[in-house]
Design an enzyme around this catalytic site. Structure first.
Site, PDB file in Angstrom:
ATOM      1  N   GLU A 197       4.422   7.690  72.536  1.00  0.00           N
ATOM      2  CA  GLU A 197       3.882   6.621  73.607  1.00  0.00           C
ATOM      3  C   GLU A 197       3.093   5.349  73.113  1.00  0.00           C
ATOM      4  O   GLU A 197       2.480   5.786  72.212  1.00  0.00           O
ATOM      5  CB  GLU A 197       2.253   7.315  75.054  1.00  0.00           C
ATOM      6  CG  GLU A 197       1.925   6.333  75.768  1.00  0.00           C
ATOM      7  CD  GLU A 197       0.775   7.130  76.998  1.00  0.00           C
ATOM      8  OE1 GLU A 197       0.659   8.143  76.607  1.00  0.00           O
ATOM      9  OE2 GLU A 197       0.679   6.444  78.086  1.00  0.00           O
TER      10      GLU A 197
ATOM     11  N   GLY B   5      -7.277  10.833  71.342  1.00  0.00           N
ATOM     12  CA  GLY B   5      -7.906  11.707  71.493  1.00  0.00           C
ATOM     13  C   GLY B   5      -6.981  13.232  72.011  1.00  0.00           C
ATOM     14  O   GLY B   5      -7.370  14.026  71.297  1.00  0.00           O
ATOM     15  N   ALA B   6      -6.172  12.423  72.510  1.00  0.00           N
ATOM     16  CA  ALA B   6      -4.527  14.206  72.875  1.00  0.00           C
ATOM     17  C   ALA B   6      -3.350  12.729  73.967  1.00  0.00           C
ATOM     18  O   ALA B   6      -4.605  11.765  74.191  1.00  0.00           O
ATOM     19  CB  ALA B   6      -5.283  15.248  74.399  1.00  0.00           C
TER      20      ALA B   6
ATOM     21  N   GLU C 158      -0.824  13.621  76.248  1.00  0.00           N
ATOM     22  CA  GLU C 158      -0.155  14.217  77.457  1.00  0.00           C
ATOM     23  C   GLU C 158       1.430  14.581  77.726  1.00  0.00           C
ATOM     24  O   GLU C 158       1.351  14.967  78.515  1.00  0.00           O
ATOM     25  CB  GLU C 158      -0.023  13.433  78.847  1.00  0.00           C
ATOM     26  CG  GLU C 158       0.528  12.423  79.284  1.00  0.00           C
ATOM     27  CD  GLU C 158      -0.347  10.714  78.852  1.00  0.00           C
ATOM     28  OE1 GLU C 158      -0.954  10.795  77.732  1.00  0.00           O
ATOM     29  OE2 GLU C 158       0.153  10.229  79.264  1.00  0.00           O
ATOM     30  N   ASN C 159       1.734  14.296  76.248  1.00  0.00           N
ATOM     31  CA  ASN C 159       3.610  15.273  76.362  1.00  0.00           C
ATOM     32  C   ASN C 159       4.345  16.421  77.401  1.00  0.00           C
ATOM     33  O   ASN C 159       3.404  16.932  77.038  1.00  0.00           O
ATOM     34  CB  ASN C 159       3.692  15.293  74.814  1.00  0.00           C
ATOM     35  CG  ASN C 159       3.104  14.264  73.861  1.00  0.00           C
ATOM     36  OD1 ASN C 159       4.088  13.389  73.411  1.00  0.00           O
ATOM     37  ND2 ASN C 159       2.931  15.196  73.221  1.00  0.00           N
TER      38      ASN C 159
ATOM     39  N   GLU D   6      -5.463  15.674  80.432  1.00  0.00           N
ATOM     40  CA  GLU D   6      -4.389  15.848  80.035  1.00  0.00           C
ATOM     41  C   GLU D   6      -3.022  16.216  81.356  1.00  0.00           C
ATOM     42  O   GLU D   6      -2.436  16.022  81.383  1.00  0.00           O
ATOM     43  CB  GLU D   6      -3.815  16.220  78.668  1.00  0.00           C
ATOM     44  CG  GLU D   6      -4.810  15.595  77.937  1.00  0.00           C
ATOM     45  CD  GLU D   6      -4.673  14.142  77.489  1.00  0.00           C
ATOM     46  OE1 GLU D   6      -3.157  13.597  77.933  1.00  0.00           O
ATOM     47  OE2 GLU D   6      -5.559  13.535  77.032  1.00  0.00           O
TER      48      GLU D   6
ATOM     49  N   GLU E 146      -3.527   6.365  83.877  1.00  0.00           N
ATOM     50  CA  GLU E 146      -4.597   6.554  83.164  1.00  0.00           C
ATOM     51  C   GLU E 146      -6.337   6.645  84.215  1.00  0.00           C
ATOM     52  O   GLU E 146      -7.061   6.744  83.479  1.00  0.00           O
ATOM     53  CB  GLU E 146      -5.322   5.806  81.794  1.00  0.00           C
ATOM     54  CG  GLU E 146      -3.969   5.766  80.818  1.00  0.00           C
ATOM     55  CD  GLU E 146      -3.868   7.219  79.769  1.00  0.00           C
ATOM     56  OE1 GLU E 146      -5.088   8.254  80.316  1.00  0.00           O
ATOM     57  OE2 GLU E 146      -2.966   7.351  79.526  1.00  0.00           O
TER      58      GLU E 146
HETATM   59  N1  BES Z   1      -2.131   8.945  77.158  1.00  0.00           N
HETATM   60  C1  BES Z   1      -3.562   9.346  76.409  1.00  0.00           C
HETATM   61  C2  BES Z   1      -3.107   8.998  75.035  1.00  0.00           C
HETATM   62  C3  BES Z   1      -2.308   7.591  74.198  1.00  0.00           C
HETATM   63  C4  BES Z   1      -3.867   6.798  74.161  1.00  0.00           C
HETATM   64  C5  BES Z   1      -1.689   7.286  73.809  1.00  0.00           C
HETATM   65  C6  BES Z   1      -3.421   5.795  73.636  1.00  0.00           C
HETATM   66  C7  BES Z   1      -1.364   6.023  73.387  1.00  0.00           C
HETATM   67  C8  BES Z   1      -2.126   5.258  72.857  1.00  0.00           C
HETATM   68  C9  BES Z   1      -4.101   9.795  76.617  1.00  0.00           C
HETATM   69  O1  BES Z   1      -4.117  10.582  78.309  1.00  0.00           O
HETATM   70  C10 BES Z   1      -5.426   9.633  76.969  1.00  0.00           C
HETATM   71  O2  BES Z   1      -6.179   8.994  77.554  1.00  0.00           O
HETATM   72  N2  BES Z   1      -6.398  10.371  76.157  1.00  0.00           N
HETATM   73  C11 BES Z   1      -7.666  10.472  75.597  1.00  0.00           C
HETATM   74  C12 BES Z   1      -8.552  11.157  76.234  1.00  0.00           C
HETATM   75  C13 BES Z   1      -9.509  11.119  77.457  1.00  0.00           C
HETATM   76  C14 BES Z   1     -10.393  12.178  77.777  1.00  0.00           C
HETATM   77  C15 BES Z   1      -9.090   9.877  78.042  1.00  0.00           C
HETATM   78  C16 BES Z   1      -8.198   9.313  74.746  1.00  0.00           C
HETATM   79  O3  BES Z   1      -7.110   9.520  73.159  1.00  0.00           O
HETATM   80  O4  BES Z   1      -9.197   9.014  74.149  1.00  0.00           O
HETATM   81 ZN    ZN Z   2      -4.684   9.516  79.978  1.00  0.00          ZN
END
Ligand code: BES
Ligand code: ZN
Length: 855
Positions: free
Chosen positions: A109, A242-243, A245-246, A279, A301
């Protein structure tokens, strides 16, 4: 080798992890022989292993880089009898932590699946995936679906995975490496696993528990079972986000998945719960129903963020997580107060532009406007609508309008019309509330932190209470102005659920707008209303969320030069007995900013101002102390750390020396109960306040702990303290340390977060000097933007703004363009605030009066 003679303590090039000890005592000769195998972490490159030994005859020693490799004998084995040390010297540098083992992980992503295989890499083009991996036999191979079959082929194995349901390319994932796992099952039998580095499975237990419960909860909430046959969650040691969601294979930073009973803080635990809940919400909202195009990224998001609070609130009701949600709202309001903000629904013409909108607008404003809508429509209606949205669009895609459509159908309200002003234009309103001749008048205007007025207008769900939470009024402000008679307000409420109220004198009653801070807007009260509210806070008549809102709005208005700093400071006094975690954290954040800007404006006010804040924090500090109180709440555990850290930063002598004593005990004995994880950050920051080029020992001790721990949360705690030192040379050294191979790329952000005011100039120079390297190393992801915002946003002069602009003008790239503009705007806003503080002639006197007054 001589350098080891006479040392009081052992050098820590290597840290023992396990001793396998065999002893053969001979009870006839009264001698013994034996063998010890020591499993080590090599934490610094070295030719020596130095450990204690006395009165022993060492016959033989060997070093094994890994169990399967040949042993190597040291070139010299020396027992230094007088120091009781054994020095093993090798001809070459010992490889750190034995043989380095790589793992392979994907992150697609938003638009990188195309870098792995040719594909229709757009979220609306869904298809099924049947993945096959060829990997070394001893490794674990994971993908979105369960393994169908494995075939061994010499040292390799071919792993065939089941075919997935139809899904978007950005959710495809594979991971290959050496891992351990632990496993649980949901009520309907879905297998959930947490994978992590070998030896760390215990730390996965908490996340596993949250995941299993969250899946059960979402199944009910969305009225749709988890769509895949299994769910794996895996900790990745170096991970930009941070993470992620694959579908069926969620990847995490270690800090967002692993929890260690002894060394993780309450705040770490909460972070794990929130990230897991976020996630897993995506497995429905995002993966099963996917945004049609990146313009609707916020649907993913913003929703996952909002839903994660819903889940965590249900799993941990005593965390008051909805009060903490206000941190999200504030984050959204802050970014959206900039002219360089963007609408929630933002036009994306090319996938490369998407990176920059994974920001506080999509996440925090997105989540906040959903909360606002839920407060307006009611929780049940929203849940029913979401369930029907999921059913209608499962395995397909959806746009913002599709969500509004189901909400309109279920509620009978024109949701589209209500919400367009919030998602299609940037910014938000400030509501001016004014008491005029027994009438309450409202006026909305587009709030900008610069103090200018934008041209936006909104349909604002106004809620207000009058003198009590029983007297409440809700209505939509659709035009620029509105008003209401106070008697009308009282009268209407007489017919409310609470029965008839008899009140003879309402002339001093408070009026609070935006009840529960459910709306995404700010409120500016006239002087009379503001002083009534201040009294309401002093008499403890307002809820925590409302207390938060009053403070945060006053701060934002002050920073936008719409009210004086003196008035903000006198409001802050009303919070001197505050004990709510979220409210007090807000007070502390406001304090950091106020001390910095007022100090820039009028340096001579700094010390009194710091004392003023220390006084405000005394009540909480005395109640909480340094030691955990048995049976205390999660929130108190988090609050203690926040208060003590603030006291250290503001230079409270007693807190500083207490912290340093406890730290010294901890350095001596890592298991001491005197410094539990929740107060460690405070102690580290305190230690760094006293470090200087002539007194480096605290800094060295922190680096040693950093090198010895293998817990990421401990490492990040240390990194976030190092640059908080008031000595610029140490800040510079700490920043240089961030760029060494000892700090993972993902972790640099922690180090940047804590730069001291005194260190901001060297930090800016450092950023410029190292920009080519930074841009080369981090430039392909979104982490590079953090370097810019963290380093420059502390500045408060127009000259600096111009300097920053000039420096980046020749280095601009699409991936940093928005951040540079926002950061420069931020500096200019600071500069303007500082100028306005300079023009408050009575400020010094006010601060003195407030600081040394007896309450
Ligand atoms: N889909 C995002 C990860 C992501 C972020 C992919 C930026 C590509 C670019 C994931 O679901 C996400 O939002 N992660 C957050 C943590 C969440 C608890 C707010 C993160 O990575 O900070
Ligand atoms: Zn997210």
């Amino acid at each position: 080798m001589d350098e080891f003679r006479g040392l009081a303590r052992l050098p820590k090039f290597a840290v023992p992890k396990r001793y396998d000890l065999t002893l053969k005592p001979d009870l006839v000769t009264c001698k013994f022989s034996g063998e010890v195998r020591i499993t080590l972490d090599i934490v610094e490159k070295t030719k020596y292993i130095v450990l204690n030994a006395a009165d022993l005859l060492i016959r033989h020693a060997s070093f094994y880089a890994s169990p399967s490799q040949q042993g190597v004998s040291p070139s010299n084995i020396t027992l230094v009898e007088e120091d009781e040390i054994l020095v093993l010297e090798f001809d070459y540098l010992i490889p750190i932590n034995g043989e380095k083992k790589n793992m392979a992980v994907t992150q697609f992503e938003p638009a990188d699946a195309r870098r792995c295989f040719p594909c229709w890499d757009e979220p609306a083009v869904k298809a099924t995936f049947k993945v096959t991996l060829e990997v070394p036999s001893e490794l674990i191979a994971l993908s979105n679906m369960p393994v169908l079959q494995e075939k061994h082929d010499g040292p390799l194995k071919i792993v065939y995975f089941e075919e997935s349901p139809i899904m978007s390319t950005y959710l495809v994932a594979v991971v290959v490496g050496l891992f351990d796992y632990m496993e649980g099952k949901t009520l309907n039998g879905t297998c959930v696993r947490v994978y992590c580095q070998v030896g760390k499975t215990d730390q996965g237990k908490f996340a596993l528990d949250v995941a299993v419960k969250a899946l059960d909860l979402y199944k009910k909430y969305f009225a749709e079972p988890y769509p895949l046959p299994k769910l794996d969650m895996i900790a990745i040691p170096d991970f930009a986000a941070g993470a992620m969601e694959n579908y069926g294979l969620v990847t995490y930073r270690e800090t967002a998945l692993l929890y260690d009973e002894r060394n993780s803080a309450a705040a770490n635990k909460q972070r794990v719960a929130i990230v897991v809940a976020h996630e897993l919400a995506h497995q429905w909202f995002g993966n099963l129903v996917t945004m049609e195009w990146w313009t609707h990224l916020w649907l993913n998001e913003g929703f996952a963020t909002w839903v994660s609070y819903l889940a965590v609130d249900s799993l941990f009701p005593d965390w008051n997580i909805w009060t903490q949600f206000l941190d999200e709202t504030t984050g959204g309001l802050r970014l959206d107060g900039l002219a360089e903000s963007h609408p929630i629904e933002v036009e994306i013409n090319h996938a490369r532009e998407v990176d920059e909108i994974f920001d506080a607008i999509s996440y925090k404003k997105g989540a906040s406007v959903i909360r606002m809508l839920q407060a307006y429509l009611g929780a049940e209606t929203v849940q029913r609508s979401l369930a029907s949205y999921i059913k209608r669009h499962a395995y397909k895609n959806a746009k913002t309008e599709d969500l509004w459509a189901v909400l309109s159908e279920e509620s009978g309200e024109p949701v589209n019309m209500l919400m367009d002003s919030w998602t299609k234009q940037k910014g938000y309103p400030v509501i001016y509330a004014k008491l005029e001749d027994h009438r309450l008048e409202f006026e909305q205007s587009h709030f900008l932190s610069s103090g200018l007025t934008g041209d936006g207008q909104w349909i604002v769900p106004i809620t207000l209470c009058y003198g009590s939470y029983n007297t409440r009024k809700n209505f939509l402000l659709k035009s620029k102005v509105g008003d209401m008679g106070l008697s009308e307000l009282l009268h209407e409420s007489n017919f409310g659920l609470m029965g008839k109220r008899t009140r003879s004198d309402t002339s001093g009653d408070w009026i609070k707008l935006n009840i529960d801070q459910a709306g995404f807007y700010r409120v500016k009260y006239d002087d009379e209303l503001a002083s009534r509210i201040r009294r309401a806070i002093e008499t403890n008549s307002l809820s925590a969320t409302d207390r938060f809102g009053v403070l945060d709005d006053a701060y934002a208005l002050c920073a936008a030069c719409k009210q004086t700093l003196s008035s903000l400071l006198s409001l802050m006094v009303a919070y001197r007995e505050e004990l709510d975690y979220t409210v007090l954290s807000c007070l502390i954040d406001v304090s950091y900013k106020v001390v910095q800007m007022a100090g820039d404006a009028i340096p001579s006010v700094s010390n009194d101002l710091k004392q003023f804040i220390i006084n405000l924090l005394q009540f909480g500090a005395e109640k909480l102390g340094w030691e955990p109180i048995s049976g205390e709440s999660h929130l108190d555990a988090m609050l203690r750390g926040q208060i003590l850290t603030a006291l250290a930063v503001f230079g409270h002598e007693i807190a500083l020396s207490e912290a340093i004593n406890r730290f010294n005990m901890f350095v001596h004995d890592g298991n001491t109960p005197l410094l539990p994880a929740d107060t460690r950050k405070a102690a580290y920051v305190a230690v760094m306040q006293r470090v200087s080029t002539s007194n480096r020992s605290g800094y060295e001790s922190l680096l040693r702990i950093y090198r010895e721990t293998d817990l990421s949360q401990e490492k990040s705690r240390i990194l976030s303290s190092l640059a908080s030192c008031p000595d610029p040379e140490i800040v510079q050294e700490a920043l240089n340390f961030l760029l060494t191979s000892e700090v993972r790329s993902q972790d640099v952000v922690y180090g940047l977060a804590g730069i001291s005011t005194e260190g901001r100039d060297v930090a800016w120079k450092w950023l410029q000097d190292n920009w080519d390297f930074i841009s080369k190393t981090w430039g392909s992801g979104f982490l590079v933007t953090r370097f810019i915002s963290a380093v420059v946003s502390q500045f408060s002069s127009n000259e600096r703004a111009e300097e920053v602009e000039a420096f980046f003008s020749s280095r601009i790239k699409p991936s940093i363009e928005r951040t540079v503009k926002q950061s420069v705007e931020h500096i200019r806003i600071n500069a303007q605030w500082v100028k306005s503080i300079k023009n408050e002639p009575s400020l010094e006197a006010v601060v003195k009066e407030l600081t040394y007054r007896k309450y």
